[in-house]
Design a protein around this motif. Structure first.
Motif, PDB file in Angstrom:
ATOM      1  N   VAL A 277       6.869  -6.143  -5.285  1.00  0.00           N
ATOM      2  CA  VAL A 277       5.729  -6.334  -4.067  1.00  0.00           C
ATOM      3  C   VAL A 277       6.491  -5.733  -2.797  1.00  0.00           C
ATOM      4  CG1 VAL A 277       5.552  -8.449  -2.571  1.00  0.00           C
ATOM      5  CG2 VAL A 277       5.088  -8.977  -4.973  1.00  0.00           C
ATOM      6  N   LYS A 278       7.977  -5.840  -2.731  1.00  0.00           N
ATOM      7  CA  LYS A 278       8.468  -5.254  -1.745  1.00  0.00           C
ATOM      8  C   LYS A 278       8.271  -3.579  -1.668  1.00  0.00           C
ATOM      9  CE  LYS A 278      12.261  -8.352  -1.156  1.00  0.00           C
ATOM     10  NZ  LYS A 278      13.742  -8.709  -1.460  1.00  0.00           N
ATOM     11  N   THR A 279       8.322  -3.042  -2.879  1.00  0.00           N
ATOM     12  CA  THR A 279       8.080  -1.428  -2.922  1.00  0.00           C
ATOM     13  C   THR A 279       6.839  -1.232  -2.651  1.00  0.00           C
ATOM     14  OG1 THR A 279       9.893  -1.536  -4.662  1.00  0.00           O
ATOM     15  CG2 THR A 279       8.201   0.319  -4.440  1.00  0.00           C
ATOM     16  N   PHE A 280       5.839  -1.990  -3.070  1.00  0.00           N
ATOM     17  CA  PHE A 280       4.165  -1.719  -2.941  1.00  0.00           C
ATOM     18  C   PHE A 280       4.141  -1.937  -1.306  1.00  0.00           C
ATOM     19  CE2 PHE A 280       3.615  -2.200  -7.632  1.00  0.00           C
ATOM     20  CZ  PHE A 280       3.285  -0.681  -7.644  1.00  0.00           C
ATOM     21  N   SER A 281       4.598  -3.009  -0.672  1.00  0.00           N
ATOM     22  CA  SER A 281       4.435  -3.288   0.646  1.00  0.00           C
ATOM     23  C   SER A 281       5.131  -2.020   1.431  1.00  0.00           C
ATOM     24  CB  SER A 281       5.319  -4.369   1.115  1.00  0.00           C
ATOM     25  OG  SER A 281       5.139  -4.815   2.412  1.00  0.00           O
ATOM     26  N   LYS A 282       6.006  -1.500   1.072  1.00  0.00           N
ATOM     27  CA  LYS A 282       6.672  -0.391   2.024  1.00  0.00           C
ATOM     28  C   LYS A 282       5.644   0.863   1.658  1.00  0.00           C
ATOM     29  CE  LYS A 282      11.430  -1.576   1.637  1.00  0.00           C
ATOM     30  NZ  LYS A 282      12.836  -1.360   1.123  1.00  0.00           N
ATOM     31  N   LEU A 283       5.225   1.045   0.285  1.00  0.00           N
ATOM     32  CA  LEU A 283       4.316   2.168   0.203  1.00  0.00           C
ATOM     33  C   LEU A 283       2.779   1.899   1.075  1.00  0.00           C
ATOM     34  CD1 LEU A 283       3.283   4.683  -1.528  1.00  0.00           C
ATOM     35  CD2 LEU A 283       2.384   2.935  -3.133  1.00  0.00           C
ATOM     36  N   GLU A 284       2.473   0.821   0.994  1.00  0.00           N
ATOM     37  CA  GLU A 284       1.199   0.610   1.762  1.00  0.00           C
ATOM     38  C   GLU A 284       1.524   0.963   3.214  1.00  0.00           C
ATOM     39  OE1 GLU A 284      -1.312  -1.282   4.695  1.00  0.00           O
ATOM     40  OE2 GLU A 284       0.650  -2.248   4.006  1.00  0.00           O
ATOM     41  N   SER A 285       2.650   0.433   3.716  1.00  0.00           N
ATOM     42  CA  SER A 285       3.075   0.778   5.054  1.00  0.00           C
ATOM     43  C   SER A 285       2.927   2.305   5.467  1.00  0.00           C
ATOM     44  CB  SER A 285       4.482   0.009   5.579  1.00  0.00           C
ATOM     45  OG  SER A 285       4.664   0.239   6.941  1.00  0.00           O
ATOM     46  N   GLY A 286       3.802   3.026   4.568  1.00  0.00           N
ATOM     47  CA  GLY A 286       3.817   4.421   4.817  1.00  0.00           C
ATOM     48  C   GLY A 286       2.666   5.124   4.838  1.00  0.00           C
ATOM     49  N   VAL A 287       1.885   4.630   4.085  1.00  0.00           N
ATOM     50  CA  VAL A 287       0.504   5.341   3.705  1.00  0.00           C
ATOM     51  C   VAL A 287      -0.505   5.083   4.933  1.00  0.00           C
ATOM     52  CG1 VAL A 287      -1.895   5.346   2.538  1.00  0.00           C
ATOM     53  CG2 VAL A 287       0.331   5.339   1.125  1.00  0.00           C
ATOM     54  N   SER A 288      -0.390   3.878   5.555  1.00  0.00           N
ATOM     55  CA  SER A 288      -1.024   3.270   6.605  1.00  0.00           C
ATOM     56  C   SER A 288      -0.589   3.948   7.960  1.00  0.00           C
ATOM     57  CB  SER A 288      -1.134   1.908   6.598  1.00  0.00           C
ATOM     58  OG  SER A 288      -1.815   1.576   7.899  1.00  0.00           O
ATOM     59  N   LYS A 289       0.675   4.308   8.003  1.00  0.00           N
ATOM     60  CA  LYS A 289       1.373   5.051   9.255  1.00  0.00           C
ATOM     61  C   LYS A 289       0.805   6.395   9.199  1.00  0.00           C
ATOM     62  CE  LYS A 289       5.423   3.926   9.884  1.00  0.00           C
ATOM     63  NZ  LYS A 289       6.925   3.638   9.955  1.00  0.00           N
ATOM     64  N   GLN A 290       0.782   6.886   7.911  1.00  0.00           N
ATOM     65  CA  GLN A 290       0.308   8.324   7.923  1.00  0.00           C
ATOM     66  C   GLN A 290      -1.122   8.634   8.147  1.00  0.00           C
ATOM     67  OE1 GLN A 290       2.223  11.182   7.555  1.00  0.00           O
ATOM     68  NE2 GLN A 290       3.932   9.574   7.528  1.00  0.00           N
ATOM     69  N   ALA A 291      -2.057   7.522   7.828  1.00  0.00           N
ATOM     70  CA  ALA A 291      -3.483   7.520   7.960  1.00  0.00           C
ATOM     71  C   ALA A 291      -3.729   7.488   9.674  1.00  0.00           C
ATOM     72  CB  ALA A 291      -4.106   6.255   7.230  1.00  0.00           C
ATOM     73  N   GLN A 292      -3.063   6.798  10.095  1.00  0.00           N
ATOM     74  CA  GLN A 292      -3.191   6.607  11.478  1.00  0.00           C
ATOM     75  C   GLN A 292      -2.982   7.535  12.422  1.00  0.00           C
ATOM     76  OE1 GLN A 292      -0.715   3.358  12.777  1.00  0.00           O
ATOM     77  NE2 GLN A 292      -1.447   1.657  11.611  1.00  0.00           N
ATOM     78  N   LYS A 293      -2.360   8.783  11.821  1.00  0.00           N
ATOM     79  CA  LYS A 293      -2.085   9.976  12.517  1.00  0.00           C
ATOM     80  C   LYS A 293      -3.327  10.907  12.208  1.00  0.00           C
ATOM     81  CE  LYS A 293       2.884  10.289  11.493  1.00  0.00           C
ATOM     82  NZ  LYS A 293       3.823  11.063  10.773  1.00  0.00           N
ATOM     83  N   ILE A 294      -4.288  10.702  11.425  1.00  0.00           N
ATOM     84  CA  ILE A 294      -5.419  11.505  11.259  1.00  0.00           C
ATOM     85  C   ILE A 294      -6.518  11.794  12.465  1.00  0.00           C
ATOM     86  CG2 ILE A 294      -7.442  11.831   9.758  1.00  0.00           C
ATOM     87  CD1 ILE A 294      -5.790  10.764   7.279  1.00  0.00           C
TER      88      ILE A 294
END
Length: 89
Positions: free
Chosen positions: A50-67
């Motif tokens: 759960v922690k790992t997937f939460s970090k993954l989701e957060s990282g992907v979301s952070k990158q998506a906000q740059k688009i």
């Protein structure tokens, strides 16, 4: 053939989709009234996932906000180039 163009609205709409993902399903696991080693290890593994997937989701979301910012910069550059070469949209 797919037509490619820089479009800020399209980029913003695409990035906004990541905000819908969220952390709706993030839950911790616990075991009550059991001391079986394998079940405890399974609980720890589940919580770690759960922690790992939460970090993954957060990282992907952070990158998506740059688009959208990137798309906006490209759009400005394209408008400037179009004007320079006398083109129209």
């Amino acid at each position: 053939m797919v037509r490619q163009s820089s479009d800020l609205a399209t980029a913003q709409a695409g990035a906004a989709g990541f905000k819908k993902i969220g952390r709706r399903s993030s839950r911790s696991t616990s075991i009550s009234k059991s001391n079986i080693g394998a079940m405890k290890r399974g609980t720890r593994l589940s919580n770690d996932l759960v922690k790992t997937f939460s970090k993954l989701e957060s990282g992907v979301s952070k990158q998506a906000q740059k688009i959208p910012k990137l798309a906006q910069a490209i759009e400005i550059r394209d408008i400037r180039d179009r004007t320079r070469f006398g083109g129209t949209r």
